[in-house]
Write an enzyme that holds these catalytic residues in place. Structure first.
Site, PDB file in Angstrom:
ATOM      1  N   SER A 167       0.739  -1.178   0.205  1.00 47.79           N
ATOM      2  CA  SER A 167       0.041  -0.044   0.198  1.00 47.79           C
ATOM      3  C   SER A 167       0.910   1.186  -0.005  1.00 47.79           C
ATOM      4  O   SER A 167       1.651   1.443  -0.958  1.00 47.79           O
ATOM      5  CB  SER A 167      -1.109  -0.009   1.169  1.00 47.79           C
ATOM      6  N   ASP A 227      -8.226  -7.577  -4.379  1.00 46.74           N
ATOM      7  CA  ASP A 227      -8.016  -6.193  -3.791  1.00 46.74           C
ATOM      8  C   ASP A 227      -8.488  -4.979  -4.921  1.00 46.74           C
ATOM      9  O   ASP A 227      -8.117  -4.720  -6.014  1.00 46.74           O
ATOM     10  CB  ASP A 227      -6.547  -5.869  -3.889  1.00 46.74           C
ATOM     11  N   HIS A 284      -7.562  -5.816   0.124  1.00 46.31           N
ATOM     12  CA  HIS A 284      -6.399  -5.099   0.220  1.00 46.31           C
ATOM     13  C   HIS A 284      -5.481  -5.645   1.191  1.00 46.31           C
ATOM     14  O   HIS A 284      -4.516  -5.386   1.490  1.00 46.31           O
ATOM     15  CB  HIS A 284      -6.711  -3.615   0.080  1.00 46.31           C
TER      16      HIS A 284
END
Lengths: 368, 209
Positions: free
Chosen positions: A145, A309, A342
């Site tokens: 991320s 995700d 995610h």
């Protein structure tokens, strides 16, 4: 393995906004031993709400690190072979200077007076730490991320210092959807009357706003499948007929719990500053294009995305990979199958471990 | 042929288990830049990287196979061959390899042209649909041929563009390509006569004029 957070202090840090932050403290942890020629250092970069405590058991809290399943003896980041570091980002609230830190000019917390920060600023502070520790080149940088954004920024900004990079579930810039979710989170914080324009350090923090922001965040970190699996429509035990707005479903209970827990460990102003830094990040800034930015790097890349995700979809990882291939750079890419959305890079680490472990071993061998 | 070379050939065959791989590994020059399309588990690339010291890159569509490749330290990209070459600059590889996959691509001519754009030389290995067993199977059964070479039912075959040795020869003329080598195989045996009838697999080394 008990670990203790350490601190490094620097006189100042020049920021992209033109201001200078002085002084600056960085909280960091290390795992494993630095070898004699200092060629085995790996910087692990935390995501939005993470901290320097990436692995082992915290001496202070007794809790395992946020990537403890990936970092340790014989794990993906094998601490019997590598020296692994993780530091809390600039603007954070877990030991590194951020809006909750005391402004030496006023003797009070910066609050909304904290200067605007960027991902490149965060990276510049990490570079100071690495220099301070006498490490000239990093064998690898890895993070999911926002951690992946920092890894990319490192590879472009300090090509001589980066042997390899492993951005996971990341992007070179946020899409409208990602900015939109962050904006809803920020609005939740700022519309809480306790926020008081960021000057709440002498009173109650904007807990309601921050916990709502976190609840939204958690929805975006999961997937339809993982929520169905984890909660379905399971209901909470009810004693009497509720008025309709109490916690009826397990998923509601989970989100409220996560939101409440977050308030205890995170500063609302850090939330605002860091999400803005993420939204403003664009690796191509100053270079004209992503391709031109990545033309500078000399690193090998392992890029990983996850099939479910939807917050950082695979196409964003593929954009990075395609730009790297355009320069015929050394890049491996895999979309791992997962239902966890995610969050997968933190949870579903079996296959991720295999990829990272062998990529690192091969990189180390080639670099030797 | 020296004993050492013969020995290497036997070794390659033993290790790779596929005769087209053995031929391909002979065609690739040491130290060159190689792209293997549809590289599977990466056995050929790994062998070339280790023994010929090539710079090895691969494209593979199956995530499980890509994982196995990366686990061997190979730089492999998970993607589709039909679309996957567009990003590469012109002539950035010495060899681009497509082993037994051309017949599985959606737009084989486009793939071949892209290979010739990004690579100085192209190695294509394909199963020969003109082999006598195919012709006989079709003639005798009246059904879509099913042989040792093409063992699939028509509805679950990955092969969507069948071609023969003659078809590929025609294409090299139409595309104005230079055929540097053509090797025909049946098992590990080399076929010298009537390749379109007798070869199970054909391996071509081609380049642009």
């Amino acid at each position: 393995m008990t670990v203790e957070t350490q601190f490094a202090h620097f006189d100042s840090l020049s920021l992209d906004c033109g201001e200078t932050l002085a002084p600056v403290t960085v909280a960091y942890e290390t795992y494993g031993e630095l070898n004699r020629d200092k060629s085995n250092a790996i910087l692990v970069l935390h995501a939005f709400s993470g901290d320097a405590h990436a692995a082992g058991i915290s001496h202070e809290t007794g809790k395992p690190g946020w990537w403890d399943n990936m970092i340790g003896p014989h794990k993906a980041f094998d601490t019997t072979r590598y020296f692994v570091l993780c530091s809390n980002i600039l603007g954070g609230c877990r030991g590194t200077t951020g809006p909750g830190s005391v402004n030496p000019a006023t003797g009070r917390p910066y609050g909304a007076g904290f200067p605007v920060i960027t991902v490149p600023d965060m990276v510049r502070l990490q570079k100071k730490l690495i220099d301070h520790l006498g490490i000239r080149r990093l064998l690898s940088l890895s993070g999911g991320s926002m951690g992946g954004m920092q890894a990319l920024q490192w590879a472009v900004e300090y090509p001589e210092a980066v042997v390899s990079a492993i951005p996971i579930a990341s992007t070179f810039r946020h899409s409208a959807q990602q900015i939109a979710f962050n904006e809803v989170g920020r609005m939740a914080v700022m519309s809480d009357p306790d926020w008081k324009g960021g000057d709440y350090y002498d009173s109650d923090p904007p807990a309601r706003g921050l916990s709502v922001a976190r609840m939204i965040g958690h929805i975006t970190y999961m997937s339809d499948d993982s929520m169905r699996e984890k909660f379905g429509r399971r209901q909470r035990p009810k004693e009497e007929l509720s008025n309709g707005f109490s916690v009826d479903f397990e998923v509601e209970n989970y989100l409220r719990y996560r939101g409440g827990e977050f308030v205890n460990r995170f500063d609302a102003n850090s939330y605002l500053y860091i999400t803005k830094a993420m939204d403003n990040f664009d690796l191509s800034n100053g270079y004209g294009s992503l391709s031109a930015a990545l033309a500078r790097t000399k690193a090998r890349f392992l890029v990983i995305s996850f099939s479910s995700d939807w917050l950082y979809p695979s196409y964003q990882s593929q954009e990075i990979v395609r730009a790297l291939r355009g320069h015929n750079l050394d890049v491996a890419y895999c979309e791992l199958p997962s239902n966890y959305g995610h969050d997968a890079f933190l949870i579903e680490v079996g296959e991720q471990t295999e990829l990272v472990k062998h990529f690192l071993a091969n990189t180390f061998k080639k670099a030797a | 042929m020296t004993t050492a070379v013969q020995h290497e050939k036997a070794f390659v065959r033993q290790v790779l288990g596929r005769s087209d791989y053995a031929i391909i590994s002979e065609l690739v020059e040491p130290g060159s830049k190689v792209l293997d399309l549809g590289c599977g588990d990466g056995e050929l690339l790994a062998w070339l990287a280790e023994n010929k010291k090539v710079t090895a890159r691969g494209v593979e569509i199956s995530p499980v196979r890509v994982q196995r490749c990366i686990a061997q330290g190979l730089s492999v990209y998970q993607g589709d061959i039909d679309a996957g070459l567009a990003d590469y600059p012109d002539q950035c590889f010495d060899f681009v390899i497509l082993s037994q996959t051309l017949q599985e691509t959606h737009r084989p001519l486009n793939v071949l042209r892209e290979m010739l754009r990004v690579g100085r030389r192209v190695i294509v290995a394909f199963p020969n649909f003109g082999h006598w067993s195919m012709r006989l199977s079709m003639l005798l059964t009246g059904r879509a041929p099913k042989t040792k070479l093409f063992p699939y039912e028509w509805y679950d075959s990955p092969n969507i563009h069948f071609l023969t040795v003659e078809d590929f020869e025609d294409l090299t003329v139409a595309e104005n390509l230079v055929v540097e080598r053509r090797i025909f195989l049946h098992g590990s045996r080399s076929i010298r006569m009537l390749p379109n009838l007798l070869a199970a697999v054909a391996v071509y080394l081609v380049r642009k004029q």
